[in-house]
Scaffold this motif. Structure first.
Motif, mmCIF file in Angstrom:
data_model
loop_
_atom_site.group_PDB
_atom_site.id
_atom_site.type_symbol
_atom_site.label_atom_id
_atom_site.label_comp_id
_atom_site.label_asym_id
_atom_site.label_seq_id
_atom_site.Cartn_x
_atom_site.Cartn_y
_atom_site.Cartn_z
ATOM 1 N N SER A 69 0.956 -1.555 0.373
ATOM 2 C CA SER A 69 -0.139 -0.044 -0.418
ATOM 3 C C SER A 69 1.509 1.967 0.002
ATOM 4 N N TYR A 70 1.717 1.111 0.522
ATOM 5 C CA TYR A 70 2.919 2.437 1.023
ATOM 6 C C TYR A 70 3.496 2.690 -0.125
ATOM 7 N N MET A 73 1.228 3.853 -3.140
ATOM 8 C CA MET A 73 0.944 5.810 -2.711
ATOM 9 C C MET A 73 1.886 6.212 -3.311
ATOM 10 N N SER A 80 -2.707 9.967 -5.379
ATOM 11 C CA SER A 80 -2.791 9.377 -3.666
ATOM 12 C C SER A 80 -3.124 10.259 -2.532
ATOM 13 N N CYS A 84 -5.230 10.245 0.890
ATOM 14 C CA CYS A 84 -4.278 9.396 2.451
ATOM 15 C C CYS A 84 -4.736 10.268 3.470
ATOM 16 N N PHE A 114 -3.620 11.081 8.503
ATOM 17 C CA PHE A 114 -3.074 10.154 7.693
ATOM 18 C C PHE A 114 -3.055 8.390 7.350
ATOM 19 N N LEU A 116 -3.968 5.081 4.520
ATOM 20 C CA LEU A 116 -2.943 4.525 3.643
ATOM 21 C C LEU A 116 -4.307 3.851 3.189
ATOM 22 N N PRO A 117 -4.666 4.378 1.424
ATOM 23 C CA PRO A 117 -5.937 3.386 0.827
ATOM 24 C C PRO A 117 -5.398 1.545 0.704
ATOM 25 N N ASP A 120 -6.552 0.785 5.304
ATOM 26 C CA ASP A 120 -7.014 1.742 6.296
ATOM 27 C C ASP A 120 -8.538 2.188 6.421
#
Length: 315
Positions: A69-70, A73, A80, A84, A114, A116-117, A120
């Motif tokens: 995911s990071y 992003m 993104s 986020c 913040f 994460l797509p 989260d």
């Protein structure tokens, strides 16, 4: 009283033992009991805080998904960034779930935070004081009288994590619990107590609700009884009782007035009998009062001794 606490594998056991104390040692025992109780509360609060701390162990697969995911992003930056960064208002808090687990650090906000797509998700919790009306409840009192009572409750979310993780819908649960508590508390009271002790009943309800909702992270700030509606037949009976009581008091007051008046007339007759001229002065005062009203007919009373003399002369 001796109060002790033992920890064994996460279990908390409380041991209470009662000992006879002399009157001289009663104050010391009370102080020791209060101190032990406070220590127990502190330990329970610490244990509760440790239980509330979410676990950050995502596992091997979880960390792989977070890294992916990071990565996505970063390669889609700056587009993104709009997915986020989130914003919560001053009176809101956000609970972030990462792969189903609550993130360490507690609730986020107010302001920017913040996420994460894909991995989260978050839930917003309103921290303001919320008020709601308790619908009218048909209650059978201790003296077998049916009354309809309603009220209002003020509460707020004190711990956002508990309000999200420990109960499905904290607002609905608090409303249902308030209705049940109102029926349970008033069911042990007489009608006279319900009508006169509203503040005490509201305080008892607040204490009961606050203890029950503590596990949900909710603080009940205030409870008020709005209105107590009685059946029409009971209202008529109470009105008749009050009217009869007022009539009885009026008769007693009138009787006391008659008694006082008779005593005053007796004293006046004694004074007049001792001074015959006082009766003539009373006659003149009566004539003055009648003449002031501009009457066409004036009744002049004659002394009784004069009337007796005239009747004796005729015989």
């Amino acid at each position: 009283m001796v109060l002790a606490e033992q920890h064994d594998g996460g279990r908390v056991s409380e041991v209470f033992s009662l000992n006879r104390v002399s009157p001289e040692q009663q104050s010391d025992a009370t102080t020791m009991e209060a101190d032990a109780t406070e220590q127990l509360k502190v330990r329970r609060a610490d244990d509760k805080g440790r239980r509330e701390q979410p676990s950050n162990s995502l596992g091997c697969c979880g960390w792989i998904l977070v890294i992916i995911s990071y990565f996505f992003m970063i390669i889609t930056f700056p587009f993104s960034i709009w997915l986020c960064i989130k914003i919560v208002k001053e009176y809101e808090r956000a609970i972030i779930f990462r792969l189903g687990r609550i993130l360490a650090g507690g609730a986020k906000g107010p302001g920017l935070f913040f996420v994460l797509p894909c991995t989260d998700s978050f839930v917003k919790v309103d921290m303001r004081t919320i008020s709601f009306d308790i619908p009218p409840q048909e209650i059978l009192t201790k003296d077998s009288v049916t009354v309809s009572v309603d009220g209002v409750v003020y509460y707020r979310v004190q711990n956002a994590i508990l309000a999200v993780a420990n109960i499905t819908n904290a607002d609905s649960a608090t409303r249902l619990l308030a209705q049940t508590t109102l029926r349970n508390v008033l069911g042990t009271k007489n009608l006279s107590q319900i009508l006169s002790d509203r503040e005490e009943i509201a305080h008892n309800m607040q204490t009961t609700l606050d203890v029950a909702t503590d596990e949900w992270g909710i603080k009940v700030e205030r409870v008020e009884i709005k209105d107590v509606k009685l059946p029409v037949q009971l209202q008529r009976a109470m009105a008749a009782e009050a009217e009869a009581s007022r009539e009885a008091r009026a008769k007693v007051i009138a009787a006391e007035g008659e008694m006082n008046a008779s005593r005053a007339l007796k004293e006046a007759s004694i004074v007049i009998s001792e001074s015959p001229a006082a009766l003539q002065l009373r006659y003149l005062q009566t004539l003055t009062t009648i003449a002031a009203e501009k009457n066409s007919t004036i009744v002049f009373p004659l002394p009784m001794d004069l009337v007796q003399n005239i009747m004796g002369a005729k015989k």
